[in-house]
Design an enzyme around this catalytic site. Sequence first.
Site, mmCIF file in Angstrom:
data_model
loop_
_atom_site.group_PDB
_atom_site.id
_atom_site.type_symbol
_atom_site.label_atom_id
_atom_site.label_comp_id
_atom_site.label_asym_id
_atom_site.label_seq_id
_atom_site.Cartn_x
_atom_site.Cartn_y
_atom_site.Cartn_z
ATOM 1 N N ARG A 140 37.862 38.110 37.724
ATOM 2 C CA ARG A 140 37.800 37.000 38.684
ATOM 3 C C ARG A 140 36.680 36.050 38.262
ATOM 4 O O ARG A 140 36.839 34.852 38.237
ATOM 5 C CB ARG A 140 37.590 37.525 40.093
ATOM 6 C CG ARG A 140 38.856 37.980 40.824
ATOM 7 C CD ARG A 140 39.730 38.959 40.056
ATOM 8 N NE ARG A 140 40.826 39.469 40.836
ATOM 9 C CZ ARG A 140 40.796 40.615 41.535
ATOM 10 N NH1 ARG A 140 39.724 41.398 41.508
ATOM 11 N NH2 ARG A 140 41.847 40.987 42.231
ATOM 12 N N ASP A 161 43.857 41.391 35.546
ATOM 13 C CA ASP A 161 44.253 41.215 36.950
ATOM 14 C C ASP A 161 45.144 39.979 37.058
ATOM 15 O O ASP A 161 45.572 39.426 36.045
ATOM 16 C CB ASP A 161 43.016 41.115 37.865
ATOM 17 C CG ASP A 161 43.274 41.764 39.229
ATOM 18 O OD1 ASP A 161 44.207 41.310 39.922
ATOM 19 O OD2 ASP A 161 42.572 42.717 39.600
ATOM 20 N N HIS A 168 49.014 43.387 40.559
ATOM 21 C CA HIS A 168 47.841 42.712 39.986
ATOM 22 C C HIS A 168 48.062 42.390 38.509
ATOM 23 O O HIS A 168 47.171 42.573 37.677
ATOM 24 C CB HIS A 168 46.582 43.564 40.182
ATOM 25 C CG HIS A 168 46.069 43.546 41.600
ATOM 26 N ND1 HIS A 168 45.508 42.436 42.180
ATOM 27 C CD2 HIS A 168 46.058 44.512 42.551
ATOM 28 C CE1 HIS A 168 45.155 42.706 43.423
ATOM 29 N NE2 HIS A 168 45.492 43.959 43.690
ATOM 30 N N GLU A 192 47.933 47.962 45.672
ATOM 31 C CA GLU A 192 48.408 46.694 46.216
ATOM 32 C C GLU A 192 49.597 46.112 45.438
ATOM 33 O O GLU A 192 49.477 45.074 44.799
ATOM 34 C CB GLU A 192 47.238 45.708 46.243
ATOM 35 C CG GLU A 192 46.108 46.203 47.134
ATOM 36 C CD GLU A 192 44.919 45.252 47.217
ATOM 37 O OE1 GLU A 192 44.332 45.149 48.307
ATOM 38 O OE2 GLU A 192 44.571 44.623 46.201
HETATM 39 C C1 ACM Z 1 41.236 47.539 45.499
HETATM 40 O O1 ACM Z 1 40.198 47.226 46.096
HETATM 41 N N1 ACM Z 1 42.327 46.796 45.618
HETATM 42 C C2 ACM Z 1 41.307 48.722 44.673
#
Ligand code: ACM
Length: 401
Positions: free
Chosen positions: A13, A42, A109, A173
Site C-alpha cells: 500500500r 496485494d 487481494h 477476504e
Molecule cells: C487482514 O487483515 N485482511 C488479514
Amino acid sequence: MKEYRGFMLDSVRHFQSTDEIKKLIDAIALLGFNKFHWHLTDDQGWRFASDRFPRLNTVAAVRPYSDFGKTLIREPYGRLYSKDEMRDIVSYCSGKGIEVIPEIEMPGHTGALLSAFPSLSCGGKKVRIKTHQGVFRDVLCIAREETFETVTALIDEFLEIFPGEFFHIGGDETPPDHWKSCPDCQRKMRELGLEDYSAYQNIFMNRVIDYLAGKGRRAIVWNDSVKGGNLDKRAIIQYWKERDRASVDFINSGGRAILSPFSYCYLDYDYSITPLNRVYSLKPSLRGLTDEGKKNILGLEAPIWTEYIDNDEKLERLLFPRIIAVSKAALGENDGPYEEFLREIKEMRGRLGGYVFEDERRWTKTRLSYAAGWLRFVRDNYTAGYIREQLFGKDYLPGNK
Ligand code: ACM
Ligand code: ZN
C-alpha cells in the site's frame, strides 16, 4: 517463550526503502523477534521483481495514483524490490537470526496480479489495479489450470530468493461474487459436489499448501480460510479475525496457529484505539482452547498495514513503543505490572537508538480517547472510493467516470 515471534510489514500500500526496512529489522532483532513476514503483493501493487513474468514489473507494480483518504498521492506510485535487494534483506535478517516469510496473496487481494494477467480472472475480464483501500470482488478464477500453474511458477521464483521454512499464501477476504456467475467455477463446483464458496476456495488453497509441502515448506494462511471446514491441517492459520469459533475448533483438533488478534496487535491502528496497555495485555492463547489446543499455538505476530502510512516517521511512531509490548508478550515476559513496563520502555528506548516514538501522553488509554479515535478512523479511512467500492463494486477513478 513461543517459537514464533513475528513482525509483518505491508510494503504494497506504501513501500519503504531497504534502509528503513533494515533499520526496523535492527530493532525487532534486539527485541527478540525471529520472523519477518513481508507482505509483497496485494490489490494496489506488486513489489517482487519477476524475471518469469515481466508484466508484473510494469503493469502490476505501479498504480496511477493513490486515494487513501488523507494520504492522497496524485501521481503514479510504485516500486519493485529487485532480487538483489530482497536477497540483501534475507541475508541481513539471517545474520540477526530472523527468517523472512514472503507473502503472495491469493485468491483474493489479487487486483495487481490480475491487472497484468486478466486471463486469470473469471471470464478473463480486464481488471484495474486498485488505488484505494478495500475488499475487492476481483479475485483469481480458481477453476482455471492456468491460475494454479501461474501461482506455482511464482512460488518457485519466490523460493529462489526466500529459503525459509514458512511461506504465506494469504487466503483472506475473498468475495465469491464472480465465482457465482463464472461457468468454469460453477462447473468445477458441481464436479466437486460443493455448494459452499469457502470450501471451494480451500480446494485451491489445499492444492497450493500441498505444492509447498512438496517443496519442504509450511504454508501460512489467514484464518478466514478455516470457514470452509476443509482446510488442510498442514496449513498454519494466522488468527487475525477474532471470536472465530471455527479457528478454535481447527486448533483444538490439531491445526497450528499464529495469533495476531487485530484489536491487540494490528499496529496501524491509532493509539487511541489500540493503546499500549492493551497490547501489553496480549496472551498467546484464545478462549475455548483445550490444553492440547494451547500447544498448537506457535506464537504471536504483529502486523502493520500501510494504507495510511506513507512515511517512515509515521511508521515508526505507530510501532514504537507498542512493538516493545508485542515482544514482551511473544517472549512471555508481560506478566509484570504495567507501570514497571513503562519504566522498562525508557531504558529500552536508549538501547534501541534513533527511532521516532509516539508522544508518551498518547500511549495509554484515557476515558475519551477511544471514541475520539474511532471517529477519527472513520473520517480518515472511509473515503468516497472505499464506500463506492463497497456499495457498487466499482473501482473508483476520479476524473475518469
Ligand atoms: C487482514 O487483515 N485482511 C488479514
Ligand atoms: Zn471462475
